[in-house]
Design a protein around this motif. Sequence first.
Motif, mmCIF file in Angstrom:
data_model
loop_
_atom_site.group_PDB
_atom_site.id
_atom_site.type_symbol
_atom_site.label_atom_id
_atom_site.label_comp_id
_atom_site.label_asym_id
_atom_site.label_seq_id
_atom_site.Cartn_x
_atom_site.Cartn_y
_atom_site.Cartn_z
ATOM 1 N N UNK A 7 49.424 24.880 4.513
ATOM 2 C CA UNK A 7 48.647 25.487 4.756
ATOM 3 C C UNK A 7 47.109 24.677 3.697
ATOM 4 N N UNK A 8 47.627 24.117 2.827
ATOM 5 C CA UNK A 8 46.809 23.579 1.727
ATOM 6 C C UNK A 8 45.682 22.640 2.653
ATOM 7 N N UNK A 9 46.946 21.610 3.323
ATOM 8 C CA UNK A 9 45.977 20.545 4.317
ATOM 9 C C UNK A 9 44.624 21.118 5.453
ATOM 10 N N UNK A 10 45.240 22.579 5.850
ATOM 11 C CA UNK A 10 44.387 23.142 7.424
ATOM 12 C C UNK A 10 43.369 23.468 6.796
ATOM 13 N N UNK A 11 42.357 23.745 7.625
ATOM 14 C CA UNK A 11 40.845 22.916 8.211
ATOM 15 C C UNK A 11 40.856 24.464 9.205
ATOM 16 N N UNK A 12 41.836 24.410 10.120
ATOM 17 C CA UNK A 12 41.297 26.082 11.467
ATOM 18 C C UNK A 12 42.240 26.528 10.837
ATOM 19 N N UNK A 13 43.085 26.850 10.000
ATOM 20 C CA UNK A 13 44.653 27.641 11.076
ATOM 21 C C UNK A 13 44.677 29.202 11.100
ATOM 22 N N UNK A 14 45.501 29.663 11.998
ATOM 23 C CA UNK A 14 45.796 30.922 12.261
ATOM 24 C C UNK A 14 47.289 31.292 12.313
ATOM 25 N N UNK A 15 47.231 32.507 11.698
ATOM 26 C CA UNK A 15 48.854 33.465 11.856
ATOM 27 C C UNK A 15 48.385 33.951 12.477
ATOM 28 N N UNK A 16 49.326 34.078 13.663
ATOM 29 C CA UNK A 16 50.319 34.704 14.197
ATOM 30 C C UNK A 16 51.658 35.504 14.291
ATOM 31 N N UNK A 17 51.326 37.001 14.064
ATOM 32 C CA UNK A 17 52.474 37.687 13.986
ATOM 33 C C UNK A 17 52.878 39.190 15.660
ATOM 34 N N UNK A 18 54.157 38.845 15.923
ATOM 35 C CA UNK A 18 55.067 39.717 16.359
ATOM 36 C C UNK A 18 56.227 39.928 16.678
ATOM 37 N N UNK A 19 56.856 40.353 17.492
ATOM 38 C CA UNK A 19 58.110 40.847 17.516
ATOM 39 C C UNK A 19 58.661 41.857 16.791
ATOM 40 N N UNK A 20 59.637 41.986 16.591
ATOM 41 C CA UNK A 20 60.038 43.409 15.871
ATOM 42 C C UNK A 20 61.215 43.522 14.644
ATOM 43 N N UNK A 49 43.498 38.268 1.462
ATOM 44 C CA UNK A 49 43.058 37.656 -0.359
ATOM 45 C C UNK A 49 42.256 36.014 0.078
ATOM 46 N N UNK A 50 43.299 35.279 1.144
ATOM 47 C CA UNK A 50 42.555 34.587 0.943
ATOM 48 C C UNK A 50 41.830 34.150 2.301
ATOM 49 N N UNK A 51 41.751 34.647 3.535
ATOM 50 C CA UNK A 51 40.939 34.609 4.515
ATOM 51 C C UNK A 51 41.474 34.380 5.959
ATOM 52 N N UNK A 52 42.340 34.669 5.699
ATOM 53 C CA UNK A 52 43.222 33.796 6.525
ATOM 54 C C UNK A 52 43.027 33.983 8.234
ATOM 55 N N UNK A 83 39.092 42.666 7.363
ATOM 56 C CA UNK A 83 37.965 41.694 8.023
ATOM 57 C C UNK A 83 39.159 40.778 8.279
ATOM 58 N N UNK A 84 39.915 39.968 8.165
ATOM 59 C CA UNK A 84 40.254 39.321 8.657
ATOM 60 C C UNK A 84 41.107 38.997 10.460
ATOM 61 N N UNK A 85 40.969 40.353 10.804
ATOM 62 C CA UNK A 85 41.762 40.572 12.163
ATOM 63 C C UNK A 85 41.364 40.108 13.554
ATOM 64 N N UNK A 135 35.075 32.405 6.249
ATOM 65 C CA UNK A 135 34.107 32.483 6.647
ATOM 66 C C UNK A 135 34.689 32.368 7.826
ATOM 67 N N UNK A 136 36.362 31.356 8.247
ATOM 68 C CA UNK A 136 36.457 31.154 9.344
ATOM 69 C C UNK A 136 37.100 32.862 9.937
ATOM 70 N N UNK A 137 37.322 34.148 8.584
ATOM 71 C CA UNK A 137 37.530 34.980 9.176
ATOM 72 C C UNK A 137 36.748 35.806 9.434
ATOM 73 N N UNK A 138 35.893 35.583 8.703
ATOM 74 C CA UNK A 138 34.865 36.431 9.101
ATOM 75 C C UNK A 138 34.059 35.895 10.629
ATOM 76 N N UNK A 139 33.837 35.360 10.364
ATOM 77 C CA UNK A 139 34.269 34.379 12.444
ATOM 78 C C UNK A 139 34.594 35.701 13.198
ATOM 79 N N UNK A 140 36.031 35.388 12.411
ATOM 80 C CA UNK A 140 37.134 35.455 13.945
ATOM 81 C C UNK A 140 37.064 37.135 14.005
ATOM 82 N N UNK A 141 36.463 37.679 12.947
ATOM 83 C CA UNK A 141 36.295 39.502 13.058
ATOM 84 C C UNK A 141 35.388 39.500 13.716
ATOM 85 N N UNK A 142 34.172 39.165 13.480
ATOM 86 C CA UNK A 142 33.036 39.660 14.780
ATOM 87 C C UNK A 142 33.025 39.292 16.073
#
Length: 557
Positions: A200-213, A229-232, A249-251, A342-349
């Motif tokens: 994560x510390x090296x990532x410029x454009x990370x994306x968290x994907x959640x799923x499953x049960x 909190x970290x804008x992921x 705001x990061x969805x 900023x990535x999170x803000x753009x993604x939610x927009x």
Amino acid sequence: MTQAPDTAARRLVETLVMNGVDRVFCVPGESYLAVLDALADVRDRIQVVTCRHEAGAANMAEAYGKLTGRPGVCMVTRGPGATHASIGVHTAHQDSTPMILFVGQIALTDRGRGAFQEVDYREVFGGLAKWATEIESPERTVEVVERAFATALQGRMGPVVVALPEDLLHAQGGPAPVKPVVPARAGLDPAFVDQVRERLGRAERPLLVLGGSGWTTEAAAAIGDWAEKIGLPVALSFRRKDILSNDRPNYAGDLGLGCNPKLTARAKAADLILAIGARLGENPTQGYTLLDRARTAETLVHIHPGAEELGRVWTPSLSATADNSLAAHALSVLDPGRAWHEEAKAAHADYQAFSTPVDVTGAVNMSECMAHLAQALPAEAVVTNGAGNFAAWLHRFYRHRACRTQLAPTSGAMGYGYPAAVAAKSVHPDREVVCIAGDGDFMMTAQEMATAAQHGLGVVVVVVDNGTYGTIRMHQETHYPGAPRVIATDLRNPDFVKYAEAFGAFAVRCETTADFPAALDAARTAAREQARPALVHLITSAEDIAPGRTISGLRSK
């Protein structure tokens, strides 16, 4: 005939009680009368919900498992009862839902004779269930049922099928249960957590994907708070939109059918995808086109409770077998040393723009109706659906704001939504439950309105009636253009208002977008104040075949 207190049937029911089962969804059958008799003695602890079709009963049990995280229990008779119920088993398997289907069976002494309704359940359900078995020794009843609970709950959750030979149910049942099953749950290795932090510390454009049960409300909140909190930026997998509030705001949206093109572009450009619980199958990966196996070897960190899912399609950079909730808690304390607001803000927009109502040609705008539904319902309301193009409007324009508020089949099963709503209202009578169903979809299990009425369950269903099997019609128009070539997709429907009223339900017809709020409010009021099912018959145009698509537009291509 009075049963002895230690028969296999009674041991089975004792094991259900020991494991906290509070309701059983069933269609009664003579092949398991002994179990029904044993249930009569514990009706103060286990409610028996009598259904009108085994598919409805199985779908209710699956929905119960999805909603509670505990195995939903279904009981059906042998032969056609079991095969009718197989749809629920398939959904539970595809959706990773804990479920146990008990099937009455011919006498063990008649096996192999071609007896009445004889079926080899190990063979029939072997590919659908995590485990399919038959009790062959009555003394081992508790052992088998306890293993069924453990199997359904451990690793990648799923369905178990247990056949109950009729003669063995009356025999001595062996030892009584001693304690409830506590499923084993794997956590993350601290060294793996450190590797994730470093990535994560090296990532410029990370994306968290959640799923499953198997997500607990607490774990979902923990991973959601951390990511916010970290804008992921966070995306949710197909029909898992309720893991996190869509208002965060990061969805970034959900990776489902008809996915936002900007979200797919974001996922393709991500230099780190942290996937927890999602299997990354066909629909979330847009027909296996979203990811590239060469890139995932560098960018994918995959965490899943089932080891067999890791590396199944995509070569990961890092992978770990762990319970979704335990993994979420472990990662939610990480400090990657940077943020991506900023990535999170753009993604939610991008998500907000995509979920804003669109124009349609007909008198009913489903995008506006679903947006209104989100505004009108409380955050904890449970919304269900089956399969069909109608669901695309719901998924795109309805915003979930609380965990465990979506019941929808990743298996793509039609007829799922209404039984699921009945189950949800049975579990949470204090919460509003609304089913959005297509006309073809609803009619596959519409008889379960009798179940809702019999048990006093105030379920609201909005029947979206465009007179066609919309998804198939859309594909016909796309792949075989020309009106004369449309075949087998037109529907002649009943008067749904009269149909509902025949069950003693409230019903109202709605033909315009402007009339929908009042119609919905009237149905919700009747369901809430009179504890009876309610139906809104919403007439829509087949021309508006899907969000952003019309039949005439498909023909012109």
